[in-house]
Each structure stands twice: as C-alpha cells, then as structure tokens.
Design an enzyme around this catalytic site. Structure first.
Site, PDB file in Angstrom:
ATOM      1  N   PRO A  90     -30.171  55.126 -12.139  1.00  0.00           N
ATOM      2  CG  PRO A  90     -28.078  54.177 -11.738  1.00  0.00           C
ATOM      3  CD  PRO A  90     -29.296  54.022 -12.588  1.00  0.00           C
ATOM      4  CD  GLU A 118     -21.773  47.558 -17.512  1.00  0.00           C
ATOM      5  OE1 GLU A 118     -21.363  48.697 -17.282  1.00  0.00           O
ATOM      6  OE2 GLU A 118     -21.721  46.622 -16.702  1.00  0.00           O
ATOM      7  NE  ARG A 156     -44.547  52.794   5.677  1.00  0.00           N
ATOM      8  CZ  ARG A 156     -44.612  53.941   6.338  1.00  0.00           C
ATOM      9  NH1 ARG A 156     -44.609  55.075   5.677  1.00  0.00           N
ATOM     10  NH2 ARG A 156     -44.700  53.952   7.652  1.00  0.00           N
TER      11      ARG A 156
HETATM   12  N1  ADE Z   1     -30.627  50.864 -11.076  1.00  0.00           N
HETATM   13  C1  ADE Z   1     -29.366  50.724 -10.595  1.00  0.00           C
HETATM   14  N2  ADE Z   1     -29.134  51.588  -9.590  1.00  0.00           N
HETATM   15  C2  ADE Z   1     -30.282  52.298  -9.404  1.00  0.00           C
HETATM   16  C3  ADE Z   1     -30.667  53.346  -8.531  1.00  0.00           C
HETATM   17  N3  ADE Z   1     -29.846  53.854  -7.621  1.00  0.00           N
HETATM   18  N4  ADE Z   1     -31.924  53.832  -8.632  1.00  0.00           N
HETATM   19  C4  ADE Z   1     -32.778  53.340  -9.555  1.00  0.00           C
HETATM   20  N5  ADE Z   1     -32.459  52.367 -10.426  1.00  0.00           N
HETATM   21  C5  ADE Z   1     -31.232  51.850 -10.363  1.00  0.00           C
END
Ligand code: ADE
Length: 234
Positions: A90, A118, A156
């Site tokens: 994230p 985590e 794609r």
């Molecule tokens: N791992 C956990 N959440 C994620 C996300 N939103 N994007 C990429 N990897 C992740």
C-alpha cells in the site's frame, strides 16, 4: 511480443488458479504472456520453513524475514536475465493504466514480490526492490491480488491477447476518459430502449454519439480525468 512475470509468494495457488481461466489462460497457452510462480517457503533454511518472525520493538503481528527473499531473488536472477523487482505494498505508487502501459512496454521482466502479515523487513526494500506498487488506498491481506491485477491489466494490452473479445484501445482509461454505454439485444427491455442512433446503421452518427456519451459520463463521474487528459481528448 511477450510479457514475462516472476511471482514470489507463500500462496502460489492463488496466482496459479487465476491463470487457469479465460483470457489469461489463453494468453499463456499462446505464449503471449509467461508467468513463473515461486514459493517463498522453498527458500527457507529451518525445518519449519518459517518466513516470518516477531517485530523488533514489539507490537502486534509478524514481519516477513529478509533472508528467504534474498535467497529467492538471487536464485531467480541467477539466469542472468535483467528484471525489475516490484514490491506490492500500500506504500507504493498507485497503479493506473499509464503505469500498466509503462511496465508492459518497458521490455523488462517483472519480478513481483507478494507480502503477507504486517509487513516485510525494511531491508528487503533497501537491498532488493526497484519499484513499489499499490493498487489503491486500502489494505489487503497480501500482495497476491495486486500482483494478479498487474498481470491481468498488462496482459490485455498485448496485441492479440483479447482476440475477438474486443480491443483494449477503446476501453475506459486507455483513451484517458471513461467508456461509452454499450447495448446488445433485445432492443427493448423493461421499457428501456436502445438509443435509436445505435440501430440507425449510420456509422458516423454512432461514432459521434459514443464520443459525446463518453465525455458526458466522464464529466459527470470523473471530472478529474478531463483535467488530466485535456491535451489528449478526442
Ligand atoms: N498489499 C496489501 N494491500 C495492498 C495494496 N492496496 N496494494 C498493493 N499491495 C498491497
């Protein structure tokens, strides 16, 4: 033209099962895309095949260890082929159609690292990672779905990957704006009629209508896209 991916995960089956269906399966069968999946646990040295450990400094959850990633990446790279190592997290740059295109046509294999728990020991980032990608501002239980999102959206884009099922060139975001509305038979359903112009046979008028509808929809739903793609609009 081909795309190559290596995926490092503790859940190879999640990746493999998605690749066994539909357009991805056909692209693999035809050699348009190649995906090799590696199990991180195969690169552990202890008898329990531990890939995680308690966090230094305490706190909840476990942290993925650096050594299995180090061994795995060294082993995968031992063939001498150049790769971009991408960590799914994230905290990465947010994936979109422009990044899908950039990575699909950069002529480099991608080695996708899927984290769990985590987090991943920061030294994986420091020593082994070239790029970090997030698929959106929400937290998933792991990087496997994000890796599949990348593989799917990039596959794609390859010529011939979609076959008769359409062209990636006209769909939402490839043009920079949202797609126009689509209809198929019946011509009327529950009182809702297909717009006359689509039945008219007038190809010029149909094209105009589609452009207008796409713009109208984008203005209503995603005005930010109009700002971003001003120069490239039809
Ligand atoms: N791992 C956990 N959440 C994620 C996300 N939103 N994007 C990429 N990897 C992740």
């Amino acid at each position: 033209m081909s795309l190559y991916f290596d995926v490092l995960t503790i859940f190879p089956q999640i990746i493999l099962s998605y690749l066994q269906e539909s357009i991805l399966k056909r692209a693999l069968d035809r050699g348009i895309v190649d995906v090799k999946v590696y199990n991180l646990r195969d690169y552990t040295m202890d008898k329990h095949k531990n890939v995680d450990d308690y966090p230094y400094g305490g706190g909840p959850g476990m942290v993925m260890k650096v050594e299995p990633f180090y061994r795995a990446i060294k082993d995968i790279k031992a063939d001498g082929i150049e790769r971009t190592v991408v960590m799914l997290t994230p905290q990465g740059r947010t994936f979109n159609q422009a990044i899908a295109k950039e990575l699909a046509f950069c002529n480099k294999r991608l080695l996708l690292l899927c984290g769990r728990y985590e987090g991943i020991d920061e030294r994986v980032r420091d020593l082994l990672v070239d790029d970090e990608i997030s698929i959106g501002d929400y937290v998933l239980t792991g990087g496997e779905l994000p890796a599949l999102v990348m593989i799917d959206s990039m596959t794609r884009l390859m010529p011939d990957a979609l076959g008769d099922e359409g062209s990636a060139l006209q769909d939402s975001f490839s043009t920079g704006i949202l797609d126009f509305p689509h209809y198929t038979r019946p011509a009327e359903f529950m009182g809702l009629k297909v717009p006359d112009v689509l039945i008219s046979g007038n190809h010029k008028a149909i094209e105009m209508w589609r452009k207008e509808e796409a713009l109208k929809r984008t203005l209503e739903r995603r005005p930010d896209l109009i700002q971003k793609h001003k120069g490239a609009l039809p």
